[in-house]
Motif scaffolding. Structure first.
Motif, PDB file in Angstrom:
ATOM      1  N   ALA A   1      38.793  24.538  23.945  1.00  0.00           N
ATOM      2  CA  ALA A   1      37.978  23.467  23.376  1.00  0.00           C
ATOM      3  C   ALA A   1      36.513  23.791  23.668  1.00  0.00           C
ATOM      4  N   PHE A   2      35.854  24.421  22.709  1.00  0.00           N
ATOM      5  CA  PHE A   2      34.427  24.711  22.841  1.00  0.00           C
ATOM      6  C   PHE A   2      33.664  23.425  22.564  1.00  0.00           C
ATOM      7  N   TYR A   3      32.643  23.160  23.371  1.00  0.00           N
ATOM      8  CA  TYR A   3      31.861  21.944  23.178  1.00  0.00           C
ATOM      9  C   TYR A   3      30.412  22.206  23.569  1.00  0.00           C
ATOM     10  N   PRO A   4      29.470  21.406  23.038  1.00  0.00           N
ATOM     11  CA  PRO A   4      28.054  21.688  23.264  1.00  0.00           C
ATOM     12  C   PRO A   4      27.577  21.568  24.709  1.00  0.00           C
ATOM     13  N   ALA A   5      27.879  20.455  25.383  1.00  0.00           N
ATOM     14  CA  ALA A   5      27.279  20.272  26.710  1.00  0.00           C
ATOM     15  C   ALA A   5      27.996  19.201  27.519  1.00  0.00           C
ATOM     16  N   ASP A   6      28.090  19.458  28.829  1.00  0.00           N
ATOM     17  CA  ASP A   6      28.571  18.425  29.739  1.00  0.00           C
ATOM     18  C   ASP A   6      27.629  17.226  29.634  1.00  0.00           C
TER      19      ASP A   6
ATOM     20  N   VAL B   1      28.285  26.406  27.425  1.00  0.00           N
ATOM     21  CA  VAL B   1      27.303  27.301  28.039  1.00  0.00           C
ATOM     22  C   VAL B   1      26.720  26.733  29.336  1.00  0.00           C
ATOM     23  N   ASP B   2      27.174  25.565  29.758  1.00  0.00           N
ATOM     24  CA  ASP B   2      26.709  25.015  31.031  1.00  0.00           C
ATOM     25  C   ASP B   2      27.203  25.881  32.194  1.00  0.00           C
ATOM     26  N   SER B   3      26.521  25.803  33.323  1.00  0.00           N
ATOM     27  CA  SER B   3      26.910  26.582  34.502  1.00  0.00           C
ATOM     28  C   SER B   3      28.134  25.981  35.176  1.00  0.00           C
ATOM     29  N   PHE B   4      28.774  26.772  36.028  1.00  0.00           N
ATOM     30  CA  PHE B   4      29.945  26.241  36.735  1.00  0.00           C
ATOM     31  C   PHE B   4      29.556  25.108  37.673  1.00  0.00           C
ATOM     32  N   TRP B   5      28.333  25.087  38.176  1.00  0.00           N
ATOM     33  CA  TRP B   5      27.905  23.967  39.041  1.00  0.00           C
ATOM     34  C   TRP B   5      27.852  22.676  38.230  1.00  0.00           C
ATOM     35  N   CYS B   6      27.333  22.764  37.033  1.00  0.00           N
ATOM     36  CA  CYS B   6      27.283  21.594  36.149  1.00  0.00           C
ATOM     37  C   CYS B   6      28.703  21.149  35.805  1.00  0.00           C
TER      38      CYS B   6
ATOM     39  N   HIS C   1      41.293  17.096  35.040  1.00  0.00           N
ATOM     40  CA  HIS C   1      42.328  17.872  35.729  1.00  0.00           C
ATOM     41  C   HIS C   1      42.674  19.152  34.977  1.00  0.00           C
ATOM     42  N   PHE C   2      41.694  19.710  34.303  1.00  0.00           N
ATOM     43  CA  PHE C   2      41.836  21.011  33.656  1.00  0.00           C
ATOM     44  C   PHE C   2      40.504  21.742  33.799  1.00  0.00           C
ATOM     45  N   PRO C   3      40.536  23.070  33.778  1.00  0.00           N
ATOM     46  CA  PRO C   3      39.309  23.834  34.024  1.00  0.00           C
ATOM     47  C   PRO C   3      38.309  23.793  32.874  1.00  0.00           C
ATOM     48  N   LEU C   4      37.050  23.711  33.264  1.00  0.00           N
ATOM     49  CA  LEU C   4      35.941  23.901  32.341  1.00  0.00           C
ATOM     50  C   LEU C   4      35.360  25.276  32.659  1.00  0.00           C
ATOM     51  N   LEU C   5      35.164  26.089  31.641  1.00  0.00           N
ATOM     52  CA  LEU C   5      34.722  27.467  31.827  1.00  0.00           C
ATOM     53  C   LEU C   5      33.261  27.615  31.421  1.00  0.00           C
ATOM     54  N   ALA C   6      32.526  28.343  32.255  1.00  0.00           N
ATOM     55  CA  ALA C   6      31.083  28.516  32.072  1.00  0.00           C
ATOM     56  C   ALA C   6      30.781  29.776  31.257  1.00  0.00           C
ATOM     57  N   ASP C   7      30.449  29.580  30.002  1.00  0.00           N
ATOM     58  CA  ASP C   7      30.035  30.666  29.103  1.00  0.00           C
ATOM     59  C   ASP C   7      28.524  30.823  29.272  1.00  0.00           C
TER      60      ASP C   7
ATOM     61  N   GLU D   1      20.665  28.252  16.845  1.00  0.00           N
ATOM     62  CA  GLU D   1      19.512  27.370  16.666  1.00  0.00           C
ATOM     63  C   GLU D   1      19.274  26.478  17.896  1.00  0.00           C
ATOM     64  N   VAL D   2      20.341  25.971  18.493  1.00  0.00           N
ATOM     65  CA  VAL D   2      20.193  25.074  19.645  1.00  0.00           C
ATOM     66  C   VAL D   2      20.617  25.716  20.969  1.00  0.00           C
ATOM     67  N   GLY D   3      21.220  26.902  20.899  1.00  0.00           N
ATOM     68  CA  GLY D   3      21.607  27.608  22.121  1.00  0.00           C
ATOM     69  C   GLY D   3      22.808  27.012  22.826  1.00  0.00           C
ATOM     70  N   GLU D   4      23.744  26.472  22.051  1.00  0.00           N
ATOM     71  CA  GLU D   4      24.957  25.855  22.607  1.00  0.00           C
ATOM     72  C   GLU D   4      26.170  26.291  21.798  1.00  0.00           C
ATOM     73  N   SER D   5      27.342  26.025  22.369  1.00  0.00           N
ATOM     74  CA  SER D   5      28.575  26.210  21.610  1.00  0.00           C
ATOM     75  C   SER D   5      28.671  25.101  20.573  1.00  0.00           C
ATOM     76  N   LYS D   6      29.234  25.442  19.427  1.00  0.00           N
ATOM     77  CA  LYS D   6      29.575  24.398  18.459  1.00  0.00           C
ATOM     78  C   LYS D   6      30.832  23.699  18.969  1.00  0.00           C
TER      79      LYS D   6
END
Length: 153
Positions: free
Chosen positions: A34-39, A70-75, A86-92, A109-114
């Motif tokens: 599940a690609f998504y723009p931002a936390d 594209v958020d960091s693993f800390w975010c 309860h599932f992993p979020l992966l930092a691209d 254009e926005v520097g994020e995943s669609k």
């Protein structure tokens, strides 16, 4: 964007500072990406919360879900804890968007995943993909339909 029948590109992304997830380690299991723009954005928060509620259904189909942005693993860690995911979020994260680009769902254009969904079968082939408008939660119906189709094979 990659389509049904394409081989899912392998990747290695951080889920935590000391845990990397490799797609190839999940051969023999169905995988949902599940690609998504931002936390923290409202639609992303709702979408990830829905998938958290759907985990028992995904497990029924021997499917592992991963959120990817594209958020960091800390975010991601703060977001997971706050939303009780309860599932992993992966930092691209670095190189930024490399996996999103490999799947054809990076927005330069926005520097994020669609906002895109992929169901990958146990052999590593894409069984279903969907690109959602960025402001729309794509829900889980398409994922469940794709998993049901795989279950019939």
């Amino acid at each position: 964007m990659l389509q049904k029948g394409d081989t899912a590109p392998d990747f290695e992304l951080n889920a935590t500072p000391d845990q990397k997830i490799k797609l190839k380690d999940f051969k023999g299991k169905n995988v949902i990406l599940a690609f998504y723009p931002a936390d923290w954005s409202p639609v992303c928060s709702d979408q990830m919360a829905l998938y958290n509620e759907m985990l028992k259904y995904f497990n029924k189909y021997d499917a592992q879900i991963f959120g990817v942005s594209v958020d960091s693993f800390w975010c991601h860690l703060a977001f997971e804890e706050n939303r009780k995911l309860h599932f992993p979020l992966l930092a691209d994260f670095e190189p930024k968007g490399a996996v999103s680009k490999a799947y054809g769902v990076y927005d330069d254009e926005v520097g994020e995943s669609k906002r895109a969904l992929f169901v990958i079968d146990k052999a590593g082939k894409i069984a279903w993909s969907y690109l959602s408008p960025v402001a729309v939660n794509p829900g889980a119906d398409g994922i469940l339909d794709a998993l049901e189709e795989l279950n019939k094979k």
